[in-house]
Design an enzyme around this catalytic site. Structure first.
Site, mmCIF file in Angstrom:
data_model
loop_
_atom_site.group_PDB
_atom_site.id
_atom_site.type_symbol
_atom_site.label_atom_id
_atom_site.label_comp_id
_atom_site.label_asym_id
_atom_site.label_seq_id
_atom_site.Cartn_x
_atom_site.Cartn_y
_atom_site.Cartn_z
ATOM 1 N N GLY A 15 0.833 -1.198 0.000
ATOM 2 C CA GLY A 15 0.000 0.000 0.000
ATOM 3 C C GLY A 15 0.865 1.243 0.000
ATOM 4 O O GLY A 15 2.025 1.207 -0.412
ATOM 5 N N CYS A 16 0.314 2.328 0.466
ATOM 6 C CA CYS A 16 1.034 3.604 0.526
ATOM 7 C C CYS A 16 2.345 3.425 1.287
ATOM 8 O O CYS A 16 2.344 2.966 2.426
ATOM 9 C CB CYS A 16 0.165 4.662 1.188
ATOM 10 S SG CYS A 16 1.025 6.224 1.455
ATOM 11 N N PHE A 17 3.442 3.786 0.670
ATOM 12 C CA PHE A 17 4.730 3.502 1.279
ATOM 13 C C PHE A 17 5.041 4.294 2.534
ATOM 14 O O PHE A 17 5.909 3.914 3.304
ATOM 15 C CB PHE A 17 5.879 3.569 0.280
ATOM 16 C CG PHE A 17 5.980 4.784 -0.633
ATOM 17 C CD1 PHE A 17 5.513 6.033 -0.285
ATOM 18 C CD2 PHE A 17 6.579 4.631 -1.867
ATOM 19 C CE1 PHE A 17 5.643 7.119 -1.140
ATOM 20 C CE2 PHE A 17 6.725 5.710 -2.743
ATOM 21 C CZ PHE A 17 6.252 6.960 -2.368
ATOM 22 N N TRP A 18 4.336 5.375 2.799
ATOM 23 C CA TRP A 18 4.625 6.161 4.008
ATOM 24 C C TRP A 18 4.409 5.345 5.276
ATOM 25 O O TRP A 18 5.256 5.301 6.153
ATOM 26 C CB TRP A 18 3.766 7.409 4.074
ATOM 27 C CG TRP A 18 3.957 8.398 2.973
ATOM 28 C CD1 TRP A 18 5.040 8.551 2.150
ATOM 29 C CD2 TRP A 18 3.014 9.392 2.567
ATOM 30 N NE1 TRP A 18 4.835 9.567 1.274
ATOM 31 C CE2 TRP A 18 3.594 10.116 1.501
ATOM 32 C CE3 TRP A 18 1.748 9.746 2.999
ATOM 33 C CZ2 TRP A 18 2.946 11.163 0.874
ATOM 34 C CZ3 TRP A 18 1.099 10.799 2.364
ATOM 35 C CH2 TRP A 18 1.705 11.500 1.317
#
Length: 162
Positions: A15-18
């Site tokens: 998912g979102c890498f953050w």
């Protein structure tokens, strides 16, 4: 740390890498993390390129770790525990092929461990739906723009969720 410390790489898309990066940065034995793009066809992609769904890249976190302090199997446990591996091309509100669940392995041993951990989860019927996680060889890792690196940490946040 001694200059003789042997480190290894692991690369995960969840998912979102953050948020994925934030999860791995908390693991004892993780030396460094970098967010970036992998698994597509466009050389040196930008965030805008990847979000345009024409590159085939996934948002990933590359983890440098000390195998004497944390095992690859332990990193796999972090990966599985921090996203829904049954979702295809999405995680939560984020959708698109860049958010796919994927493990990029760096050695035959990592491939075997990743496949075994996935098979164990499937056999244990941990999820109601089939696991969609791809397990594929590592390719070129393209480091994301600097403003994406440790994004949440720079903003004093632990998670993307409110």
């Amino acid at each position: 740390m001694s200059s003789e410390t042997k480190t290894e790489l692991a690369t995960f898309g969840a998912g979102c890498f953050w948020g994925v990066e934030a999860d791995f940065r908390e693991v004892e034995g993780v030396i460094a993390t970098a967010v970036g793009y992998e698994g597509g066809t466009k050389p040196n992609p930008t965030y805008e390129d990847v979000c345009g769904h024409k590159t085939g890249h996934a948002e990933v976190v590359q983890v440098e770790f000390d195998p004497a302090r944390v095992t690859y199997t332990q990193l796999l446990q972090v990966f599985w525990a921090n996203h829904d591996p049954t979702q295809v091309n999405r995680q939560g509100p984020d959708f698109g092929d860049q958010y796919r669940t994927v493990i990029f392995y760096h050695s035959p041993e990592q491939k075997a461990m990743a496949e075994a951990s996935k098979a164990a989860l499937e056999a244990a019927k941990v999820y109601k739906k089939p696991i969609a996680t791809q397990i594929v060889p590592a390719e070129t890792f393209w480091v994301a723009e600097d403003y994406h690196q440790q994004y949440l940490e720079k903003r004093g946040r632990r998670t993307c969720h409110l």
